[in-house]
Scaffold this active site. Structure first.
Site, PDB file in Angstrom:
ATOM      1  N   ASP A   1      -4.391  -3.115   5.361  1.00  0.00           N
ATOM      2  CA  ASP A   1      -4.939  -2.854   6.624  1.00  0.00           C
ATOM      3  C   ASP A   1      -6.381  -2.987   6.695  1.00  0.00           C
ATOM      4  O   ASP A   1      -6.857  -2.721   7.988  1.00  0.00           O
ATOM      5  CB  ASP A   1      -4.445  -1.221   6.749  1.00  0.00           C
TER       6      ASP A   1
ATOM      7  N   ASP B   1       0.803  -1.253   0.078  1.00  0.00           N
ATOM      8  CA  ASP B   1       0.068  -0.063  -0.166  1.00  0.00           C
ATOM      9  C   ASP B   1       0.854   1.426  -0.121  1.00  0.00           C
ATOM     10  O   ASP B   1       1.834   1.267   0.355  1.00  0.00           O
ATOM     11  CB  ASP B   1      -0.810   0.025   1.152  1.00  0.00           C
TER      12      ASP B   1
ATOM     13  N   ASP C   1      -8.783  -6.427   2.816  1.00  0.00           N
ATOM     14  CA  ASP C   1      -7.355  -6.617   2.330  1.00  0.00           C
ATOM     15  C   ASP C   1      -7.260  -8.239   2.828  1.00  0.00           C
ATOM     16  O   ASP C   1      -6.436  -9.130   2.369  1.00  0.00           O
ATOM     17  CB  ASP C   1      -6.407  -5.916   2.951  1.00  0.00           C
TER      18      ASP C   1
END
Length: 968
Positions: free
Chosen positions: A649, A359, A653
């Site tokens: 997070d 990310d 996910d």
């Protein structure tokens, strides 16, 4: 302080219903919360009683290696008892030694099992510490403020706020909810989210799964937001009543541990085979010489003892224990560098990691969003430093349309929620008359909200502003602009140009719009299905403006990206941001370079799995993707046989984190769902931590290989010495043995006793093995390509090195045995030729084992290695040699271990035993110099500039492809 009581202790004494009537606006006071915690206890399940050390200790005896050694011990005891009965238990040194030797074996086995038990207890303590490092968090209203606390501090009557990805911390009744669904599979077994609604009647007579008004501990919020009041905590929750202890779950073995266990079983079986082969060989040799000896008890006891010694020689007793200790040390070191490994399987996978998908926000960047530019429709963009009140309405609207909160305690800001929204709250405080979001909401109360989700890329809040219901919509400009009706094509293109210009500067851009809702239509609107609410509210909007903010890249991320490149690892950025923003930051970090491609979520959706598979290596940036896309990316890389690390997070996910070989959850911003699915938690949310963990994984793998190589070299040497020695030296000294037997029928012929072999295998190896695990290395493990997950533990010439070095030391030890035996026959007493030969061989084998540890600590030759840097290994070698010399040179101890009692008095024997091991030093030196020259010639250590797939060996790849074809 009053002692906390458990819920079960007070359940019959306290009426819980009297505690749940709590003010939703202010929640409990700190004093009320403290008093209730004293009454109801902490919000935690009672853990089952831990297994005590003794039971854990007994479990260590399940290992096949230990079972074989115990059988060898029992057999030796039986022989000692038979010997005692035959001699009517007359006291003698032979009888004493016959009992002492198996006792030493038993002591070593018991001590080794104790070390294993202690290590298991330490591992459990490390897991317990992990739970404390990553406690479940919850957002509650206390003293009128929304704050974040540990979930075990929640008590009856607390008002808890929930949003997507949160794990429900306790049981309770809904007070407010919006578009709320919860995954209750942990309680009901139903994997699909259950719809929840605060407005339905509370009927406790209906089944749990149908109670739309209630939430239950351990369920996960899938969509929407809610406030609920806690009605049950700890063991009194529904999940607490049926919870099974996590201690009953069996720990899985990592591929490395399975390889080690398999190796141990191979050597255990080899030991059994060699035991039988030794006995048969000795019987055949004796039958050829004289069948009369076959009828004597001395022959059979000596034959069996030699067989036991050979079995002990074949078994690397410290293999599993030493490897486990190094793994544990490595995991503890990772924890100190903010990588909390939940599953040991991840340690080996880290060493093989070829792709890291990360990310952007908070992982590659600082996660400290700050507003830098503003734009109002039909005006020029303005820097925040040139603030004027024309932007006040937009800032207030943006702050109202957030779920974040910002409160101050002891002059310290406590931030709750998404960093982007927190930046809007700071903007509000700095440039408006409202000190907090709560003050603003007191003036403009919220009537309803539709929370942000990654599919819509929008959030909507309906607030009462000047007695008019107004919907405020906040989200991605490229999505929101298409839903506005007050923009002509020219204005829209101008706004998109500004958005792109900001995105090229790596700014995060939010668009703000509004819509008037007739007050008399509000209740009708609330009754609509949720999808209809989206369609009605988030269309035909009035565009207000843009807000630009920046989250600067971490400097540590730039360094980590460079390390990835040199390590043959491909870093990939995955973000929900605009593609221009993503490319700008990726270029700054070094992820996106000439020849790379970037892909949006829409473009990805149009690609088939086959097309993605064919081009997966080209993509370095994925923008505007939804969490579900991560799973496709992981699968595409795995179809190329690559080990993938994936950071995440959010609750969505979790599938990708679970599918990746190394799922990395964010410790700070990560939802509990993502942490539960991950193999590793980054306590600092930093990409550099993943790279450090990969480096540690590579280092740990190499250390374990070094220890295994050291153990196996000695095992090969011992097998050669004991097995071939029995055959060769029995033939060479046949006449001497026959003459001695004629005078002393109790004479035993052996090469090394079982106790000598155990002493070398555990004590002489043990200290250097642990030192190798603790020792830092000067070798750069990040200048080579990743390790293939299909790589054999004997790869990179390890198997060849084990064989030739084991043979070298075995032959050298046989030479030592011969020289020691010849010295006794010619210069001392022929009766001592076995003891003197055995003593010399014992010293050569033990000293060579310690030299191997020094040889394996570095690629450089021993004589040019810095002893101060490698002081741990050198200190452990000195310690091991001291124990070795203790057995060889102290006469009382030597008698027990069947070595020559007067060894220290002969300079010749000392020269043989202490001098011959040094023969391997120049051989090892030449070998290492040759290897270094070859490496330099091939430029193996040259910096890697281009990512290349790490493919399995050709034979493995053929099998995998064949299997794939068969599956199709």
């Amino acid at each position: 302080m009053k002692k906390n009581k458990t819920s079960t202790e007070v359940k019959t004494k306290v009426d819980v219903s009297s505690y749940i009537d709590t003010n939703i606006e202010t929640g409990l006071t700190s004093l009320q919360a403290s008093e209730r915690q004293n009454v109801f206890g902490l919000n935690q399940l009672q853990e089952s009683k831990k297994k005590n050390l003794f039971l854990i200790y007994l479990e260590q005896f399940k290992d096949l290696l230990v079972i074989i050694l115990m059988c060898a011990t029992l057999l030796s005891y039986i022989l000692a008892i038979v010997h005692g009965v035959q001699n009517k238990w007359q006291a003698s040194s032979e009888l004493t030694i016959s009992f002492i030797e198996p006792t030493i074996i038993l002591f070593v086995v018991l001590t080794n099992s104790l070390v294993g038990a202690i290590q298991e207890v330490k591992s459990q303590k490390a897991i317990d510490a992990l739970k404390k490092l990553t406690p479940l968090k919850a957002k509650v209203i206390r003293d009128g403020n929304l704050i974040t606390i540990n979930s075990n501090e929640i008590t009856i009557g607390d008002i808890v706020f929930l949003e997507p990805g949160d794990v429900v911390p306790a049981d309770g009744y809904l007070i407010k909810s919006s578009n709320l669904t919860a995954i209750e599979s942990s309680l009901t077994g139903e994997s699909l989210p259950s719809s929840k609604d605060a407005n339905v009647t509370r009927d406790l007579n209906i089944p749990l799964a149908e109670r739309k008004f209630a939430l239950y501990s351990s369920s996960i919020i899938a969509t929407g937001t809610a406030y609920f009041v806690v009605t049950a905590i700890g063991v009194d929750t529904e999940i607490g009543k049926i919870a099974q202890s996590t201690d009953k779950q069996k720990a899985t073995e990592s591929p490395l541990q399975m390889k080690i266990n398999k190796l141990g079983k191979i050597f255990a079986i080899t030991g059994i085979v060699l035991f039988g082969l030794s006995v048969i060989t000795q019987i055949i040799m004796q039958a050829i010489s004289s069948t009369e000896a076959l009828k004597t008890d001395v022959f059979w006891s000596t034959t069996i003892i030699n067989g036991v010694s050979l079995a002990v020689a074949a078994i690397p007793e410290g293999l599993i224990a030493f490897s486990s200790i190094i793994l544990a040390i490595g995991v503890q070191r990772m924890a100190k560098r903010n990588a909390i490994v939940k599953d040991l399987m991840a340690v080996e996978s880290l060493g093989s990691c070829a792709v890291i998908c990360s990310d952007k926000t908070g992982t590659l960047t600082q996660n400290k969003m700050t507003v830098v530019d503003l734009y109002l429709k039909n005006q020029q963009p303005m820097s925040i430093t040139s603030w004027n009140n024309n932007y006040l309405e937009m800032v207030e609207f943006a702050a109202l349309c957030t779920e974040a909160n910002l409160v101050y305690k002891d002059n310290q800001a406590i931030e709750t929620g998404d960093p982007t929204e927190v930046a809007l709250l700071y903007l509000l405080e700095n440039h408006s008359g409202y000190k907090t979001k709560r003050d603003l909401e007191n003036s403009y109360p919220r009537l309803l909200s539709l929370p942000f989700d990654s599919d819509r890329k929008l959030m909507t809040s309906i607030n009462l502003i000047d007695n008019q219901a107004i919907a405020i919509v906040k989200g991605a400009p490229d999505v929101l602009l298409n839903k506005c009706n007050n923009l002509d094509e020219l204005t829209k293109n101008n706004i998109l140009d500004i958005n792109n210009e900001w995105a090229n500067k790596a700014y995060r851009v939010l668009a703000i719009a509004k819509k008037h809702i007739p007050n008399d239509k509000l209740e009708q609107f609330k009754a609509l299905p949720i999808q209809d609410q989206f369609n009605v509210l988030e269309n035909n909007l009035e565009f207000i403006g843009l807000i630009a903010m920046i989250d600067p890249p971490r400097e540590s991320s730039k360094i980590a990206i460079a390390e990835c490149k040199s390590a043959g690892i491909k870093p990939i950025m995955i973000t929900g941001d605009n593609i221009n923003t993503a490319i700008a930051i990726a270029k700054d970090l070094g992820i996106y370079q000439d020849g790379d491609l970037a892909l949006t979520g829409l473009e990805l959706a149009k690609l088939s799995d086959e097309e993605l598979y064919q081009n997966i290596e080209k993509y370095s940036v994925y923008a505007r993707v939804v969490p579900e896309d991560k799973l496709r990316i992981v699968k595409a890389w795995q179809s190329k046989h690559q080990i993938v690390a994936m950071t995440g997070d959010g609750v969505n996910d979790a599938p990708a984190l679970k599918a990746a070989e190394i799922g990395c959850a964010m410790g700070i911003t990560g939802t509990e769902a993502s942490k539960q699915a991950a193999d590793m938690i980054l306590s600092d949310d930093n990409f550099a931590t993943v790279v450090h963990a990969v480096e540690n994984g590579r280092s740990i793998y190499q250390k374990i290989k070094n220890v295994i190589q050291n153990l196996l070299i000695t095992s090969v040497a011992e097998i050669i010495l004991v097995f071939l020695g029995l055959i060769i030296f029995k033939a060479i000294y046949k006449q001497t043995i026959d003459a001695i037997l004629a005078a002393d029928p109790k004479f035993e012929f052996y090469i090394l006793s079982a106790s000598q072999l155990l002493w070398i295998n555990l004590f002489t190896h043990g200290f250097p093995a642990i030192a190798l695990g603790l020792q830092d290395s000067k070798e750069n493990y990040m200048n080579r390509r990743p390790i293939s997950k299909f790589e054999s533990i004997f790869a990179n010439n390890m198997g060849i090195n084990v064989l030739w070095q084991g043979i070298l030391i075995g032959v050298l030890s046989m030479v030592g045995f011969y020289l020691g035996a010849e010295w006794a026959i010619k210069h001392d007493n022929p009766l001592n030729f076995v003891k003197t030969g055995s003593s010399v061989a014992f010293l050569i084998l033990g000293i060579a084992a310690t030299f191997n540890a020094i040889n394996l600590m570095s690629k450089k030759p021993i004589i040019i290695s810095n002893p101060f840097f490698y002081w741990r290994v050198y200190a452990s070698v000195i310690f091991s040699l001291a124990f070795l010399l203790l057995v060889a040179l102290v006469s009382d101890i030597a008698r027990v271990f069947k070595t020559y009692e007067a060894f220290a008095q002969s300079l010749t024997l000392l020269a043989y035993g202490l001098g011959l091991p040094f023969v391997i030093v120049p051989i090892y030196f030449v070998h290492k110099v040759v290897l270094l020259l070859i490496e330099n010639k091939k430029k193996i250590t040259q910096k890697i500039n281009k990512f290349e797939l790490v493919l399995p060996p050709k034979k493995v790849l053929e099998k995998l492809n064949k299997s794939k074809m068969l599956n199709k």
